[in-house]
Design an enzyme around this catalytic site. Sequence first.
Site, PDB file in Angstrom:
ATOM      1  N   GLU A  19       0.839  -1.190   0.000  1.00  0.00           N
ATOM      2  CA  GLU A  19       0.000   0.000   0.000  1.00  0.00           C
ATOM      3  C   GLU A  19       0.876   1.243   0.000  1.00  0.00           C
ATOM      4  OE1 GLU A  19      -2.717  -0.345   3.267  1.00  0.00           O
ATOM      5  OE2 GLU A  19      -3.918  -1.875   2.271  1.00  0.00           O
ATOM      6  N   HIS A  21      -9.142  10.197   3.736  1.00  0.00           N
ATOM      7  CA  HIS A  21      -8.798   9.150   2.785  1.00  0.00           C
ATOM      8  C   HIS A  21      -8.993   9.701   1.376  1.00  0.00           C
ATOM      9  CE1 HIS A  21      -8.603   5.350   0.648  1.00  0.00           C
ATOM     10  NE2 HIS A  21      -8.160   4.798   1.766  1.00  0.00           N
ATOM     11  N   ARG A  72      -1.125   9.242   2.199  1.00  0.00           N
ATOM     12  CA  ARG A  72      -2.508   9.657   1.994  1.00  0.00           C
ATOM     13  C   ARG A  72      -2.706  11.172   2.048  1.00  0.00           C
ATOM     14  NH1 ARG A  72      -5.649   5.093   5.655  1.00  0.00           N
ATOM     15  NH2 ARG A  72      -5.513   3.399   4.127  1.00  0.00           N
ATOM     16  N   HIS A  83     -11.409  10.235   7.413  1.00  0.00           N
ATOM     17  CA  HIS A  83     -11.217   8.790   7.522  1.00  0.00           C
ATOM     18  C   HIS A  83     -10.674   8.327   8.871  1.00  0.00           C
ATOM     19  CE1 HIS A  83     -10.532   4.696   6.254  1.00  0.00           C
ATOM     20  NE2 HIS A  83      -9.223   4.795   6.398  1.00  0.00           N
ATOM     21  N   ARG A 111      -1.015   8.866   9.406  1.00  0.00           N
ATOM     22  CA  ARG A 111      -0.939   7.419   9.635  1.00  0.00           C
ATOM     23  C   ARG A 111      -0.505   6.685   8.367  1.00  0.00           C
ATOM     24  NH1 ARG A 111      -4.577   3.086   8.795  1.00  0.00           N
ATOM     25  NH2 ARG A 111      -6.180   4.535   8.073  1.00  0.00           N
TER      26      ARG A 111
END
Length: 552
Positions: A124, A250, A299, A364, A399
């Site tokens: 990811e 997000h 992100r 998110h 994060r």
Amino acid sequence: MKQQGQAAPGQALPVVIIGAGLAGLTVALHLAQQGQNVVVLAKRTVGEGATPWAQGGIVGVLGSDDSIASHVHDTQDAGAGLVDENTARFIAEHSAAAIEWLVAQGVPFSPDPDGPLGLHLTREGGHAVRRIAHAADATGKAIHDALLAAARAHPRVTLREQVMAVDLITHHHLGRFDDPRARRVHGVYALDIVSGHVDALAASAVVLATGGLGKVYRYTSNPDTATGDGVAMAWRAGCRVANMEFIQFHPTCLYHPQDRTFLLTEALRGEGAQLKLPASAGGGRFMPHHDPRAELAPRDIVARAIDFEMKKHGLDHVWLDVSPIVAEKGEAFVREHFPTIHARCLSLGIDITRQPIPVVPAAHYSCGGIVTDTDGRTDLPGLYAVGESTYTGLHGANRLASNSLLECVVIGKTCAEAIQASPQAEHVEVPAWDESLVENADEQVVISHNWDELRLLMWNYVGIVRTTRRLERAQHRIRNLREEVDEYYANFRVNRDLLELRNLLVCAELIVRSALMRHESRGLHYIRDFPQPLPMSFPTVLYREARSRRTR
């Protein structure tokens, strides 16, 4: 007569866990396996938290091409200089054991005979290598189903649905303001949503595992349960909170009138999906113009890039194009690895193997929360917190993808061990809930109107891009709303909608206060007045003045 939740003389009090997601169930199972009685409270059904919504997966440092140092580096890089290195290393060192424990609980991760532990690992955004264990694209649901089955089967775990925590019972409620022996959490006031009755539940320890606060924003990938209950209760009880300004948006939430909360996992971009502009805005990819890592950038960078392009071109959304995955690996790969996304989009008339997906950023994840150590301890004895409601130092200013599920499992275990090792608290009789001076609410419309105003206010003024002026305006209006709701709370019987709005207003005020204190742009906090990061930065920690009187 003893209150409901009180233990009989000589009987050990249970541990009360508020929240039935991954964090709460992990703590519950570890405690139960050590012989501790546990009561788990879910304010809706046990399946309606955020964990079943998690798609991507959980980090595990498992492969021969991976290392603890690499995972720590990636976590620090995503966290933009505010990650606590000791916490990041502690979490990374326990990641393999966390995966093994989940496998032992029966979690059906996607297999790969040639992979570490026989598991397929994906990659990811922000990760240097493939290290994400997953169950297709419904990892959270697979994990939650397995742990929930284990909790239901265990005789020492009691699951209570439709029960919402109102507030923690502390020494203030006992009237023992200056007694250091009583300065701890003794239980929780809990609303039975069906009956409307508030019980006083005595506890040997209370664990806050209430999840996030995404519902403070108009657009969010979070479920309806994400109303910041744990953060608000801990703050009212006197605990510190930290880094509340860092709200992760997000980048890719489905933009569709019939479904505005469905998240498109990071793993799609990890496998090669590309973000593109509509033809009306020139078409083509835009992420390479914003960051050399393109779609695999962290992100916050991707979300800001999408926000920039939408505002620049006056767009309602951008496109997430899966065709590069199809071209390289075929349609069958997409259907096999992303079955939930494929099915959901198909039900809305979008075949992701042939059509791009309309996406927008959405609130998110909260990277800040209740200050705890790596055992889940808070500032108050007897009170612990695990998961998204906490600040451990792992996430910093942003994060890293899939670190959240890992944190729940690792800290959930150490929290249970810390509770087991703690000395038994003095047994006290907790006072009953006092509603002698309140009456039934006359107009619920006040709650719904204030809720709508708060969420729109936060979206417009405290969103992806901020200014000092916007934050000050938001702060002023939030204070007015909080005063209205506090007056309502003081005069009428409580219900779930009122309690959730009360908690969201506390969280909104904490977010704005923290954002105003940070005179720089860093990670998830981007403010036009201070567009550059400072050479040195520290967590934003808020302290609450101690209460001097008992409140209901």
